[in-house]
Design a protein around this motif. Structure first.
Motif, short mmCIF file in Angstrom:
data_model
loop_
_atom_site.label_atom_id
_atom_site.label_comp_id
_atom_site.label_asym_id
_atom_site.label_seq_id
_atom_site.Cartn_x
_atom_site.Cartn_y
_atom_site.Cartn_z
N TYR A 93 0.84 -1.20 0.00
CA TYR A 93 0.00 0.00 0.00
C TYR A 93 0.88 1.25 0.00
N ARG A 94 0.45 2.26 -0.74
CA ARG A 94 1.21 3.51 -0.79
C ARG A 94 0.92 4.40 0.41
N SER A 95 -0.26 4.21 1.02
CA SER A 95 -0.69 5.08 2.11
C SER A 95 -1.79 4.38 2.90
N VAL A 96 -2.13 4.95 4.05
CA VAL A 96 -3.25 4.43 4.83
C VAL A 96 -4.54 4.55 4.03
N GLU A 97 -4.67 5.66 3.30
CA GLU A 97 -5.87 5.87 2.49
C GLU A 97 -6.03 4.78 1.43
N GLU A 98 -4.92 4.44 0.77
CA GLU A 98 -4.99 3.39 -0.24
C GLU A 98 -5.32 2.05 0.42
N ASN A 130 7.34 -1.35 2.70
CA ASN A 130 5.91 -1.64 2.85
C ASN A 130 5.42 -1.24 4.24
N PRO A 131 5.59 0.03 4.62
CA PRO A 131 5.22 0.46 5.99
C PRO A 131 3.74 0.30 6.31
N TYR A 132 2.90 0.22 5.28
CA TYR A 132 1.45 0.08 5.51
C TYR A 132 0.96 -1.34 5.21
N GLY A 133 1.89 -2.25 4.97
CA GLY A 133 1.51 -3.60 4.58
C GLY A 133 1.16 -3.66 3.11
N GLY A 134 0.43 -4.69 2.74
CA GLY A 134 0.06 -4.84 1.33
C GLY A 134 -0.91 -5.99 1.15
N ASN A 230 4.75 -5.35 -6.99
CA ASN A 230 4.31 -4.33 -7.94
C ASN A 230 3.81 -3.10 -7.18
N GLN A 231 4.57 -2.01 -7.34
CA GLN A 231 4.10 -0.70 -6.85
C GLN A 231 4.84 0.37 -7.66
N GLY A 232 4.17 0.91 -8.65
CA GLY A 232 4.82 1.87 -9.55
C GLY A 232 5.61 1.17 -10.64
N VAL A 233 6.43 0.20 -10.25
CA VAL A 233 7.09 -0.72 -11.18
C VAL A 233 6.93 -2.13 -10.62
N PHE A 234 7.16 -3.12 -11.47
CA PHE A 234 7.14 -4.49 -10.96
C PHE A 234 8.57 -5.02 -10.86
N ILE A 235 8.76 -5.89 -9.88
CA ILE A 235 10.01 -6.65 -9.73
C ILE A 235 9.62 -8.11 -9.93
N MET A 236 10.08 -8.70 -11.00
CA MET A 236 9.68 -10.07 -11.35
C MET A 236 10.88 -11.00 -11.32
#
Length: 358
Positions: A93-98, A130-134, A230-236
């Motif tokens: 998550y990018r933010s608490v709101e997201e 990932n400070p807000y988890g995911g 995946n957040q902004g870019v993916f790492i695969m």
């Protein structure tokens, strides 16, 4: 009759369609140009049922994803190849709101069926921010496109149904009952040329909207994460210590050249996500055969019943191709109608207005 179908182009679209026809008992001849750069060979091959910043379910996901699993699995078995990789996609998550927005969305069963019930955020924390988890998207993964294409090519080469040649439309004779090409006859010609389709004189009137994309190949020695992040870019993860980073999306300067701007964009995004060091070992570029309405271009030419197109699969080629190849073959063999959202009949007005303007 040389073959039932002459297929031009052996990217994802042409390969999937050729195999589908073969499995239906049709004889095909694949023609592929060795000179043209391939969008498919540069593709990451990710299939993902939930995409975008707003966590939108992929169009027709409920039909596409079971179909692709069966299709690629059967090809793997029959050709003794391994290219289908199932892996969850972790989205920090990018933010608490997201976080709150996404969690609210998961109350919708059409979304929740593609999300893991529990996520171990701690396994990712030493390696990505990932400070807000995911959350983790399920039923996702990637197709190793070069391995898949090579397996298909080898199969048709062994049965003398593959030719490497630059297809010249001046060598084509279109008749009511079929086509002639280099003294060989076919019931149908199907054009599967991907981003090169706008150079095809039979279908250059269709509303293509190609998208340039760039990827980085990197190595990392301390990154044991096996899922795609995946957040902004993916790492695969691709293989031991080797990873693919992507992707850029540009609708201008549509060429096959990698750029420093593309590299800088991906690195900026990656550095905001990744906690461990990496080394760039390669950069690649592809042109996605996208369309203005983001729907494939499939169907029969308005003036030539023996000529068809299977193109415009865009960024989701590995997901879309198996399902719609099956539907297209049903249509070609007179079994059922094409989905109007993909049928090129929706663009016939462009063809007729172009003819009237000549």
């Amino acid at each position: 009759m040389t073959a039932d179908y002459l297929i031009v182009g052996q990217g994802i679209a042409g390969s999937v369609l050729a195999w589908t026809l073969h499995r239906r008992g049709k004889k095909v001849l694949l023609v592929n140009s060795p000179q043209r750069p391939s969008a498919s060979l540069a593709a990451a091959g990710i299939f993902n049922p939930l995409t975008g910043k707003k966590l939108v379910r992929t169009w027709k996901a409920d039909q596409l994803f079971p179909f692709l699993k069966t299709f690629y699995g059967e090809v793997e078995q029959e050709l003794d190849a391994h290219f289908l990789h199932f892996t969850n996609i972790y989205r920090p998550y990018r933010s608490v709101e997201e976080q709150n927005t996404y969690l609210a969305q998961t109350a919708d069963s059409s979304i929740s069926q593609y999300i893991a019930e529990t996520v171990d955020d701690h396994q990712y924390r030493p390696y990505v921010h990932n400070p807000y988890g995911g959350l983790e998207v399920t039923r996702s993964g990637w197709v190793d496109v070069p391995v898949f294409l090579n397996a298909i090519r080898a199969f048709f080469q062994q049965s003398n149904q593959y030719i490497e040649a630059d297809f010249n439309y001046n060598e084509l004779e279109i008749r009511a009952e079929g086509v002639l090409w280099r003294e060989q006859s076919f019931h149908h010609l199907i054009c599967c040329e991907g981003p090169h389709a706008n150079q095809n004189p039979l279908f250059d009137w269709l509303p293509y909207n190609p998208v340039k994309g760039q990827l980085l190949d990197v190595t990392m020695n301390n990154y044991p994460v096996t899922n795609i992040v995946n957040q902004g870019v993916f790492i695969m993860p691709v293989e031991s210590n080797r990873y693919r980073i992507g992707a850029t999306y540009t609708w201008h300067d549509i060429d096959w050249q990698t750029t420093e701007d593309g590299k800088a964009f991906l690195e900026q995004k990656l550095q905001g996500l990744l906690k461990v060091p990496y080394q760039i070992v390669g950069q690649r570029v592809g042109i996605r055969p996208a369309t203005k309405d983001r729907r494939p271009l499939i169907g029969i030419h308005p003036a030539f019943p023996a000529v068809g197109i299977f193109n415009g699969l865009g960024t989701k080629g590995v997901s879309l191709a198996p399902f719609f190849a099956g539907q297209f073959v049903d249509f070609l063999e007179g079994r059922k109608e094409l989905d109007p959202e993909v049928n090129i009949e929706r663009s016939f007005s462009l063809y007729y207005s172009g003819k009237n303007g000549e």
